[in-house]
Design a protein around this motif. Structure first.
Motif, PDB file in Angstrom:
ATOM      1  N   LEU A 156     -11.482  -5.374  -7.506  1.00 43.62           N
ATOM      2  CA  LEU A 156     -12.321  -5.341  -6.304  1.00 43.62           C
ATOM      3  C   LEU A 156     -13.122  -4.040  -6.248  1.00 43.62           C
ATOM      4  O   LEU A 156     -14.308  -4.042  -5.886  1.00 43.62           O
ATOM      5  CB  LEU A 156     -11.448  -5.458  -5.053  1.00 43.62           C
ATOM      6  N   ALA A 157     -12.478  -2.922  -6.602  1.00 42.64           N
ATOM      7  CA  ALA A 157     -13.161  -1.627  -6.585  1.00 42.64           C
ATOM      8  C   ALA A 157     -14.313  -1.605  -7.582  1.00 42.64           C
ATOM      9  O   ALA A 157     -15.411  -1.105  -7.278  1.00 42.64           O
ATOM     10  CB  ALA A 157     -12.168  -0.509  -6.900  1.00 42.64           C
ATOM     11  N   VAL A 158     -14.077  -2.162  -8.779  1.00 40.66           N
ATOM     12  CA  VAL A 158     -15.125  -2.168  -9.808  1.00 40.66           C
ATOM     13  C   VAL A 158     -16.307  -3.020  -9.364  1.00 40.66           C
ATOM     14  O   VAL A 158     -17.475  -2.595  -9.474  1.00 40.66           O
ATOM     15  CB  VAL A 158     -14.557  -2.688 -11.145  1.00 40.66           C
ATOM     16  N   LEU A 159     -16.050  -4.223  -8.862  1.00 37.16           N
ATOM     17  CA  LEU A 159     -17.147  -5.107  -8.452  1.00 37.16           C
ATOM     18  C   LEU A 159     -17.896  -4.536  -7.255  1.00 37.16           C
ATOM     19  O   LEU A 159     -19.135  -4.554  -7.218  1.00 37.16           O
ATOM     20  CB  LEU A 159     -16.610  -6.501  -8.136  1.00 37.16           C
ATOM     21  N   TRP A 184     -21.869   0.954   2.038  1.00 38.15           N
ATOM     22  CA  TRP A 184     -20.539   0.630   2.531  1.00 38.15           C
ATOM     23  C   TRP A 184     -19.671   0.019   1.444  1.00 38.15           C
ATOM     24  O   TRP A 184     -18.440   0.162   1.476  1.00 38.15           O
ATOM     25  CB  TRP A 184     -20.636  -0.312   3.733  1.00 38.15           C
ATOM     26  N   LEU A 185     -20.299  -0.623   0.468  1.00 44.02           N
ATOM     27  CA  LEU A 185     -19.536  -1.174  -0.645  1.00 44.02           C
ATOM     28  C   LEU A 185     -18.913  -0.060  -1.486  1.00 44.02           C
ATOM     29  O   LEU A 185     -17.814  -0.207  -2.020  1.00 44.02           O
ATOM     30  CB  LEU A 185     -20.431  -2.054  -1.518  1.00 44.02           C
ATOM     31  N   GLY A 186     -19.624   1.071  -1.575  1.00 45.05           N
ATOM     32  CA  GLY A 186     -19.067   2.213  -2.286  1.00 45.05           C
ATOM     33  C   GLY A 186     -17.847   2.767  -1.574  1.00 45.05           C
ATOM     34  O   GLY A 186     -16.851   3.137  -2.206  1.00 45.05           O
ATOM     35  N   ASP A 187     -17.910   2.820  -0.248  1.00 49.48           N
ATOM     36  CA  ASP A 187     -16.757   3.291   0.529  1.00 49.48           C
ATOM     37  C   ASP A 187     -15.579   2.322   0.393  1.00 49.48           C
ATOM     38  O   ASP A 187     -14.418   2.739   0.267  1.00 49.48           O
ATOM     39  CB  ASP A 187     -17.141   3.442   2.001  1.00 49.48           C
ATOM     40  N   ALA A 188     -15.878   1.024   0.417  1.00 52.85           N
ATOM     41  CA  ALA A 188     -14.826   0.020   0.247  1.00 52.85           C
ATOM     42  C   ALA A 188     -14.208   0.119  -1.145  1.00 52.85           C
ATOM     43  O   ALA A 188     -12.984  -0.027  -1.316  1.00 52.85           O
ATOM     44  CB  ALA A 188     -15.397  -1.379   0.470  1.00 52.85           C
ATOM     45  N   ALA A 189     -15.050   0.395  -2.138  1.00 52.09           N
ATOM     46  CA  ALA A 189     -14.558   0.548  -3.501  1.00 52.09           C
ATOM     47  C   ALA A 189     -13.614   1.736  -3.613  1.00 52.09           C
ATOM     48  O   ALA A 189     -12.578   1.664  -4.284  1.00 52.09           O
ATOM     49  CB  ALA A 189     -15.733   0.721  -4.466  1.00 52.09           C
ATOM     50  N   PHE A 239      -9.795   1.592  -4.728  1.00 55.24           N
ATOM     51  CA  PHE A 239      -9.400   2.427  -5.856  1.00 55.24           C
ATOM     52  C   PHE A 239      -8.134   3.221  -5.522  1.00 55.24           C
ATOM     53  O   PHE A 239      -7.178   3.258  -6.311  1.00 55.24           O
ATOM     54  CB  PHE A 239     -10.550   3.365  -6.218  1.00 55.24           C
ATOM     55  N   ALA A 240      -8.111   3.845  -4.357  1.00 55.36           N
ATOM     56  CA  ALA A 240      -6.943   4.633  -3.945  1.00 55.36           C
ATOM     57  C   ALA A 240      -5.707   3.747  -3.791  1.00 55.36           C
ATOM     58  O   ALA A 240      -4.609   4.098  -4.236  1.00 55.36           O
ATOM     59  CB  ALA A 240      -7.247   5.362  -2.636  1.00 55.36           C
ATOM     60  N   LEU A 241      -5.892   2.570  -3.169  1.00 59.86           N
ATOM     61  CA  LEU A 241      -4.776   1.647  -3.011  1.00 59.86           C
ATOM     62  C   LEU A 241      -4.273   1.174  -4.369  1.00 59.86           C
ATOM     63  O   LEU A 241      -3.056   1.045  -4.587  1.00 59.86           O
ATOM     64  CB  LEU A 241      -5.202   0.453  -2.161  1.00 59.86           C
ATOM     65  N   GLY A 242      -5.192   0.923  -5.288  1.00 60.49           N
ATOM     66  CA  GLY A 242      -4.809   0.483  -6.627  1.00 60.49           C
ATOM     67  C   GLY A 242      -3.925   1.500  -7.337  1.00 60.49           C
ATOM     68  O   GLY A 242      -2.961   1.133  -8.021  1.00 60.49           O
ATOM     69  N   LEU A 243      -4.233   2.783  -7.177  1.00 57.57           N
ATOM     70  CA  LEU A 243      -3.413   3.824  -7.802  1.00 57.57           C
ATOM     71  C   LEU A 243      -2.007   3.842  -7.200  1.00 57.57           C
ATOM     72  O   LEU A 243      -1.012   4.023  -7.917  1.00 57.57           O
ATOM     73  CB  LEU A 243      -4.077   5.191  -7.636  1.00 57.57           C
ATOM     74  N   LEU A 244      -1.905   3.663  -5.890  1.00 57.42           N
ATOM     75  CA  LEU A 244      -0.596   3.616  -5.242  1.00 57.42           C
ATOM     76  C   LEU A 244       0.214   2.410  -5.738  1.00 57.42           C
ATOM     77  O   LEU A 244       1.421   2.512  -5.995  1.00 57.42           O
ATOM     78  CB  LEU A 244      -0.754   3.549  -3.728  1.00 57.42           C
ATOM     79  N   LEU A 245      -0.463   1.278  -5.880  1.00 59.98           N
ATOM     80  CA  LEU A 245       0.209   0.080  -6.362  1.00 59.98           C
ATOM     81  C   LEU A 245       0.663   0.254  -7.816  1.00 59.98           C
ATOM     82  O   LEU A 245       1.719  -0.251  -8.212  1.00 59.98           O
ATOM     83  CB  LEU A 245      -0.713  -1.130  -6.237  1.00 59.98           C
ATOM     84  N   TYR A 246      -0.126   0.979  -8.598  1.00 60.31           N
ATOM     85  CA  TYR A 246       0.274   1.239  -9.986  1.00 60.31           C
ATOM     86  C   TYR A 246       1.556   2.055 -10.019  1.00 60.31           C
ATOM     87  O   TYR A 246       2.485   1.758 -10.800  1.00 60.31           O
ATOM     88  CB  TYR A 246      -0.823   1.972 -10.754  1.00 60.31           C
ATOM     89  N   ALA A 247       1.617   3.096  -9.201  1.00 59.84           N
ATOM     90  CA  ALA A 247       2.813   3.940  -9.161  1.00 59.84           C
ATOM     91  C   ALA A 247       4.049   3.130  -8.780  1.00 59.84           C
ATOM     92  O   ALA A 247       5.133   3.299  -9.362  1.00 59.84           O
ATOM     93  CB  ALA A 247       2.602   5.097  -8.190  1.00 59.84           C
ATOM     94  N   ASP A 248       3.902   2.234  -7.800  1.00 58.29           N
ATOM     95  CA  ASP A 248       5.025   1.407  -7.374  1.00 58.29           C
ATOM     96  C   ASP A 248       5.417   0.432  -8.479  1.00 58.29           C
ATOM     97  O   ASP A 248       6.610   0.207  -8.734  1.00 58.29           O
ATOM     98  CB  ASP A 248       4.653   0.653  -6.098  1.00 58.29           C
ATOM     99  N   ALA A 249       4.421  -0.150  -9.149  1.00 58.54           N
ATOM    100  CA  ALA A 249       4.710  -1.088 -10.233  1.00 58.54           C
ATOM    101  C   ALA A 249       5.403  -0.385 -11.400  1.00 58.54           C
ATOM    102  O   ALA A 249       6.298  -0.959 -12.045  1.00 58.54           O
ATOM    103  CB  ALA A 249       3.419  -1.751 -10.701  1.00 58.54           C
ATOM    104  N   LEU A 250       4.999   0.852 -11.666  1.00 59.78           N
ATOM    105  CA  LEU A 250       5.553   1.586 -12.807  1.00 59.78           C
ATOM    106  C   LEU A 250       7.063   1.790 -12.658  1.00 59.78           C
ATOM    107  O   LEU A 250       7.813   1.690 -13.638  1.00 59.78           O
ATOM    108  CB  LEU A 250       4.845   2.934 -12.951  1.00 59.78           C
ATOM    109  N   ARG A 251       7.505   2.059 -11.435  1.00 61.47           N
ATOM    110  CA  ARG A 251       8.942   2.292 -11.249  1.00 61.47           C
ATOM    111  C   ARG A 251       9.742   0.996 -11.297  1.00 61.47           C
ATOM    112  O   ARG A 251      10.971   1.033 -11.429  1.00 61.47           O
ATOM    113  CB  ARG A 251       9.189   3.036  -9.938  1.00 61.47           C
ATOM    114  N   ARG A 252       9.075  -0.141 -11.207  1.00 64.73           N
ATOM    115  CA  ARG A 252       9.755  -1.432 -11.301  1.00 64.73           C
ATOM    116  C   ARG A 252       9.687  -2.012 -12.720  1.00 64.73           C
ATOM    117  O   ARG A 252      10.375  -2.990 -13.025  1.00 64.73           O
ATOM    118  CB  ARG A 252       9.137  -2.430 -10.321  1.00 64.73           C
TER     119      ARG A 252
END
Length: 341
Positions: free
Chosen positions: A144-147, A159-164, A168-181
């Motif tokens: 979603l961030a890339v598109l 506003w699309l840049g702000d949404a991106a 992007f920030a949420l994606g990094l948080l989700l990566y960290a959570d996924a990594l520990r699982r």
């Protein structure tokens, strides 16, 4: 005619959410070919990705109508998020093609589907010991961030840049959570989706490079995004090296639908490298990106050969029996079930 209908019904029964990685892989290679100037070949790959997207979308709707319980069981597993990721990848390629209306429509579809699938997946995943598909929570969000950032750069709204940036920030948080699982033993034993561990960082690097290129962020913000892009790309390349070494040490040649989740990270790492090299004006990164792109194209072709061979009765990987969520969840079925009799 009756036999054709039976074959079509059997094919639809064999398709699982993991097959969406085929669209992701084909679409991102199309993007990479566009970035390297292979326009006609890029458009051929885009056409293939679009056909696959339509077929899988039709199967998604058909399964919902025919077997809601099976659809629900599949929707709570991480591979279901390939629907979002595939849509954003195809949308990004359409935006680069200049078809902004189509890209916006695909972004809307992805945005509508993403929250429900993401929440369902997160509510049902394990605390530890999960396969590489767990990183799809990051991949879908960064898609979603890339598109959104691509459309913003195309002049479709700041506003699309702000949404991106938020995605992007949420994606990094989700990566960290996924990594520990994540079950790190999958690096040696995975059937293909272990590569998503690196692919998720690669798409994060691509999103960061798009944000770096945006005129919305200047000064300290621009410098921070540029440096973060370098860090994410370096980590993605490190994963690439580790996973490639593991594949060489323990070859897994049999076809498995999860091999498409190998091709996508290969292509995404190439595109992230190309984009970072272009945005930061580092020539050797562009050269490396070209090399990695052709590796991805070659593996894409090999996986299609494996798919055809498996359909013809050749060997294929063992069915996936480890559930993505709770121990009582039904196991996933591979794209191609073994025929009986």
């Amino acid at each position: 005619m009756g036999r054709t209908r039976r074959n079509e019904r059997a094919w639809r029964d064999e398709v699982t959410p993991a097959a969406g990685a085929c669209v992701m892989a084909t679409g991102i290679i199309s993007v990479g070919l566009y970035l390297t100037g292979h326009t006609i070949l890029s458009e051929i790959f885009l056409a293939v990705a679009c056909v696959l997207w339509v077929v899988l979308a039709a199967d998604f709707v058909d399964l919902l109508a025919r077997d809601r319980s099976r659809w629900t069981a599949a929707a709570v597993t991480p591979p279901a998020l390939t629907a979002v990721a595939a849509t954003t990848v195809v949308g990004t390629r359409f935006s680069l093609l200049g078809r902004q209306g189509v890209a916006i429509a695909l972004l809307l579809i992805a945005v509508l589907v993403w929250p429900g699938l993401l929440l369902a997946v997160v509510r049902h995943w394990l605390r530890h010991g999960m396969p590489g598909g767990v990183f799809l929570v990051c991949v879908a969000t960064q898609g979603l961030a890339v598109l959104a950032s691509t459309l913003s750069l195309a002049g479709k709204g700041d506003w699309l840049g702000d949404a991106a940036l938020a995605c992007f920030a949420l994606g990094l948080l989700l990566y960290a959570d996924a990594l520990r699982r994540f079950d790190f033993r999958q690096v040696w034993t995975g059937a293909g989706d272990q590569w998503v561990a690196g692919g998720a960082l690669a798409i994060s690097a691509l999103a960061a490079s798009k944000l770096t290129a945006s005129p919305l962020y200047t000064g300290t913000g621009h410098a921070f995004l540029r440096n973060l892009t370098y860090v994410l790309l370096a980590l993605a390349l490190a994963w690439y090296a580790v996973l490639a070494a593991a594949e060489a040490a323990r070859p897994r040649p049999s076809y498995d639908v999860r091999r498409w989740a190998t091709v996508f990270p290969l292509g995404m790492t190439a595109v992230a490298t190309l984009s970072t090299g272009a945005v930061t004006d580092v020539p050797w990164l562009r050269t490396l990106g070209r090399v990695l792109l052709w590796v991805a194209v070659a593996v894409w072709g090999l996986v299609w050969v494996g798919f055809a061979w498996a359909r013809a009765g050749g060997p294929r990987g063992a069915p996936q029996t480890r559930p993505f969520s709770d121990p009582g969840a039904p196991p996933q079925t591979p794209l191609l079930k073994r025929r009986r009799g």
